[in-house]
Write a protein that holds these residues in place. Structure first.
Motif: not given
Length: 169
Positions: A88-101
């Motif tokens: 699908g179409i995503f805002e490029m910021k979507f791919f810059f995520t934090g996360g859980a260790v």
């Protein structure tokens, strides 16, 4: 050549130089955005091939180092920009995520953790829904360490009601 013609020639030359500078700046911006998009696609290929559970945690610093620009350049370049993918179409910021260790020290992307929370809630007994603490314990079974407050924050951000509100009698 009289003075008016010289002024006109100088004026046109200045405007032409400005236009050439603008075209070069637009090409540079386009090139930077394309390089950023290629890095994102390379890093997030698991997501593109297999879905949200394969989304990797990604910081703008990582892409900035790979592309050879400052982090602020990445931030400005991707602002209000979208990328079309097989998912699908995503805002490029979507791919810059934090996360859980995870317990092994690796990271799991925020989107992937949220997807796991949703799956646990979808599969719960509606007469006895999972509390946020229960969800924390289930995630620990998948080697993901989160606090109850973080689970609550993710659940609320997704518009998922509390266990009391999800209960079906």
């Amino acid at each position: 050549m009289d003075i008016e013609q010289q002024r006109l020639k100088k004026f046109v030359k200045k405007k032409l130089e400005s236009a050439e500078w603008l075209i070069a700046a637009i090409r540079q911006r386009q090139s930077t955005l394309q390089r950023i998009a290629k890095e994102i696609v390379g890093i997030q290929s698991g997501f593109l091939d297999h879905g949200i559970s394969h989304l990797k945690p990604l910081k703008m610093v990582e892409v900035a180092e790979r592309v050879g620009v400052h982090v602020s350049t990445i931030s400005r370049a991707i602002s209000a920009k979208y990328i079309q993918t097989p998912r699908g179409i995503f805002e490029m910021k979507f791919f810059f995520t934090g996360g859980a260790v995870k317990t092994d020290g690796t990271m799991e992307a925020r989107g992937s953790v949220i997807q796991r929370i949703k799956e646990h809630i979808e599969n719960e007994d509606k007469r006895n829904p999972l509390s946020d603490i229960d969800i924390v314990k289930k995630l620990e079974g998948s080697d993901i360490k989160l606090s109850r407050r973080t689970v609550t924050k993710y659940r609320e951000a997704e518009g998922i009601p509390s266990s009391r509100q999800r209960r079906a009698y």
